[in-house]
Design a protein around this motif. Structure first.
Motif, PDB file in Angstrom:
ATOM      1  N   ASP A  24       0.866  -1.266  -0.037  1.00  0.00           N
ATOM      2  CA  ASP A  24      -0.126   0.256  -0.076  1.00  0.00           C
ATOM      3  C   ASP A  24       0.868   1.232   0.123  1.00  0.00           C
ATOM      4  O   ASP A  24       1.710   1.486   1.087  1.00  0.00           O
ATOM      5  CB  ASP A  24      -0.807  -0.166   1.272  1.00  0.00           C
ATOM      6  CG  ASP A  24      -1.904   0.991   1.243  1.00  0.00           C
ATOM      7  OD1 ASP A  24      -1.940   1.810   0.237  1.00  0.00           O
ATOM      8  OD2 ASP A  24      -2.852   1.190   2.017  1.00  0.00           O
ATOM      9  N   THR A  25       0.878   1.995  -1.079  1.00  0.00           N
ATOM     10  CA  THR A  25       1.907   3.267  -1.008  1.00  0.00           C
ATOM     11  C   THR A  25       0.812   4.417  -1.461  1.00  0.00           C
ATOM     12  O   THR A  25       1.442   5.603  -1.293  1.00  0.00           O
ATOM     13  CB  THR A  25       2.631   2.999  -2.553  1.00  0.00           C
ATOM     14  OG1 THR A  25       1.622   3.179  -3.583  1.00  0.00           O
ATOM     15  CG2 THR A  25       3.437   1.972  -2.486  1.00  0.00           C
ATOM     16  N   ASN A  26      -0.396   4.407  -1.148  1.00  0.00           N
ATOM     17  CA  ASN A  26      -1.310   5.698  -1.211  1.00  0.00           C
ATOM     18  C   ASN A  26      -1.043   6.565   0.159  1.00  0.00           C
ATOM     19  O   ASN A  26      -1.114   6.215   1.029  1.00  0.00           O
ATOM     20  CB  ASN A  26      -2.659   5.139  -1.366  1.00  0.00           C
ATOM     21  CG  ASN A  26      -3.764   6.363  -1.309  1.00  0.00           C
ATOM     22  OD1 ASN A  26      -3.246   7.310  -1.428  1.00  0.00           O
ATOM     23  ND2 ASN A  26      -5.032   6.210  -1.735  1.00  0.00           N
ATOM     24  N   SER A  29      -4.029   6.699   2.540  1.00  0.00           N
ATOM     25  CA  SER A  29      -4.043   5.481   3.386  1.00  0.00           C
ATOM     26  C   SER A  29      -3.104   5.272   4.297  1.00  0.00           C
ATOM     27  O   SER A  29      -3.410   5.114   5.376  1.00  0.00           O
ATOM     28  CB  SER A  29      -4.412   4.247   2.562  1.00  0.00           C
ATOM     29  OG  SER A  29      -4.053   3.031   3.258  1.00  0.00           O
ATOM     30  N   TRP A 186      -4.854   3.049  -5.536  1.00  0.00           N
ATOM     31  CA  TRP A 186      -4.699   4.344  -4.835  1.00  0.00           C
ATOM     32  C   TRP A 186      -6.575   4.920  -4.974  1.00  0.00           C
ATOM     33  O   TRP A 186      -7.093   5.493  -4.396  1.00  0.00           O
ATOM     34  CB  TRP A 186      -4.369   5.520  -5.548  1.00  0.00           C
ATOM     35  CG  TRP A 186      -2.597   5.322  -5.295  1.00  0.00           C
ATOM     36  CD1 TRP A 186      -1.843   4.272  -4.682  1.00  0.00           C
ATOM     37  CD2 TRP A 186      -1.762   6.377  -5.213  1.00  0.00           C
ATOM     38  NE1 TRP A 186      -0.675   4.521  -4.502  1.00  0.00           N
ATOM     39  CE2 TRP A 186      -0.418   5.883  -4.673  1.00  0.00           C
ATOM     40  CE3 TRP A 186      -1.689   7.757  -5.474  1.00  0.00           C
ATOM     41  CZ2 TRP A 186       0.896   6.631  -4.724  1.00  0.00           C
ATOM     42  CZ3 TRP A 186      -0.591   8.594  -5.279  1.00  0.00           C
ATOM     43  CH2 TRP A 186       0.627   8.027  -5.065  1.00  0.00           C
ATOM     44  N   ASP A 189      -9.256   3.905  -1.881  1.00  0.00           N
ATOM     45  CA  ASP A 189      -9.363   4.964  -0.523  1.00  0.00           C
ATOM     46  C   ASP A 189      -9.792   6.439  -0.860  1.00  0.00           C
ATOM     47  O   ASP A 189     -10.711   6.803  -0.237  1.00  0.00           O
ATOM     48  CB  ASP A 189      -7.869   5.177   0.246  1.00  0.00           C
ATOM     49  CG  ASP A 189      -7.584   4.009   0.632  1.00  0.00           C
ATOM     50  OD1 ASP A 189      -7.856   3.556   1.788  1.00  0.00           O
ATOM     51  OD2 ASP A 189      -6.689   3.184   0.049  1.00  0.00           O
ATOM     52  N   ILE A 190      -9.514   6.891  -2.200  1.00  0.00           N
ATOM     53  CA  ILE A 190      -9.942   8.121  -2.611  1.00  0.00           C
ATOM     54  C   ILE A 190     -11.407   7.994  -2.845  1.00  0.00           C
ATOM     55  O   ILE A 190     -12.351   8.868  -2.520  1.00  0.00           O
ATOM     56  CB  ILE A 190      -9.153   8.499  -3.896  1.00  0.00           C
ATOM     57  CG1 ILE A 190      -7.736   8.882  -3.462  1.00  0.00           C
ATOM     58  CG2 ILE A 190      -9.854   9.901  -4.491  1.00  0.00           C
ATOM     59  CD1 ILE A 190      -6.772   9.239  -4.627  1.00  0.00           C
ATOM     60  N   SER A 236      -3.920   4.491 -12.466  1.00  0.00           N
ATOM     61  CA  SER A 236      -4.251   3.165 -11.930  1.00  0.00           C
ATOM     62  C   SER A 236      -3.590   2.337 -13.117  1.00  0.00           C
ATOM     63  O   SER A 236      -2.670   1.310 -12.766  1.00  0.00           O
ATOM     64  CB  SER A 236      -5.554   2.979 -11.928  1.00  0.00           C
ATOM     65  OG  SER A 236      -6.008   3.889 -10.909  1.00  0.00           O
TER      66      SER A 236
END
Length: 327
Positions: A24-26, A29, A186, A189-190, A236
């Motif tokens: 998870d790189t967002n 988040s 990403w 979550d957005i 994405s």
């Protein structure tokens, strides 16, 4: 039907060799939502099964969808009858969306916390996610409203919007099929934060906010569609291709041939081709007459295809892992 075995005995036996891997790189988040989930997880009793958290979140999404459908079956309430959907329904939608978002985010943490992580839990979680993805979108369409000649979104735009969202979900798991790692998108979550904010905005200000131009004659719905397409085409999907290419350079790809790497795309792409042909050539204009039923069917069919692929992907990964161990 009740005796159908969705997972074979051979798959159940091989699941013990599987290990879940995700990245998870967002920033949203990592720096904002994860600290919140880490606090929430501490109040969850240890005796609660992780799958119960997963299923509870899905039931809340489903209940919210049917509640909105009761007041707005044909996606016209927000446009032609702004007061038809009570204010409390929008606020309840914000609440259920946040709860479902939270439960989906902490179920894996709770599984690791209770040492009950398993491939079946992952299959159950992602299988429900594949269905919930479409339900989130179909519920949001009631906020936008169907095109009434002045404002709203056409049913064909709804279909394209839903297809893009499902395409993004498919790409993330296609990426995992090839790399062995689930790079959490990403957009998830957005999109959840945007959904919650949209429901709160609608509940506090009213649906009229969606019927007024925001900037340069564009409505909020137009901006959201542009952002969705932009995120998909320029964030994405390129990120998916980049991660697969990087795995290729590192020689960590799970599939040696291009054919095997592209194979999981065949069924979903064929599904959407057939559905699009049906939409375009339907003599009764089915999408315009029954948009809710048709779009619901699209989501269910997609979930069925992806669910079976997820099960098979686990089985293929386990087989390749055992083969490497034997070698």
């Amino acid at each position: 039907m009740w005796r159908w075995r969705y997972v074979s005995g051979r798959q159940l036996h091989g699941f013990r060799h599987y290990k879940y891997s995700a990245v998870d790189t967002n920033p949203l988040s990592v720096y904002i939502m994860q600290p919140i989930w880490n606090k929430i997880i501490k109040i969850v009793p240890l005796w609660i099964a992780p799958n119960l958290l997963t299923f509870s979140g899905f039931v809340m999404i489903l209940f919210n969808y049917f509640l909105i459908s009761f007041y707005d079956w044909d996606y016209t309430a927000s446009g032609t009858s702004p007061g038809l959907v009570p204010t409390w329904v929008w606020l309840f939608s914000a609440f259920t969306t946040f709860c479902a978002y939270a439960l989906d985010s902490i179920d894996g943490k709770h599984a690791r916390r209770t040492q009950s992580s398993s491939p079946l839990g992952e299959l159950f979680d992602h299988g429900l996610d594949s269905w919930a993805t479409s339900i989130f979108v179909l519920s949001f369409f009631s906020v936008c409203s169907r095109d009434n000649g002045k404002t709203g979104v056409s049913v064909y735009t709804m279909y394209i919007y839903l297809s893009i969202v499902l395409f993004n979900f498919m790409c993330s798991h296609w990426e995992k099929y090839n790399t062995g790692v689930l790079f959490l998108p990403w957009g998830y979550d957005i999109s959840q934060v945007v959904l919650i904010a949209a429901y709160l905005l609608t509940g506090t200000v009213g649906v009229e906010v969606w019927q007024k131009p925001l900037l340069f004659g564009y409505y909020i719905t137009d901006v959201l569609v542009i952002l969705l397409i932009g995120f998909s085409l320029f964030l994405s999907f390129p990120q998916t291709l980049y991660n697969i290419h990087r795995a290729h350079l590192k020689k960590t790809l799970k599939n040696d041939s291009l054919y095997e790497g592209l194979l999981p795309l065949v069924s979903p792409v064929l599904l959407f081709i057939l559905l699009t042909v049906w939409v375009v050539l339907s003599p009764n204009n089915i999408l315009a007459k029954q948009p809710r039923l048709f779009l619901w069917m699209v989501g269910v069919a997609f979930s069925n295809v992806i669910g079976r692929q997820l099960s098979e992907h686990l089985n293929i990964y386990i087989f390749s892992l055992k083969k490497r161990v034997q070698e």
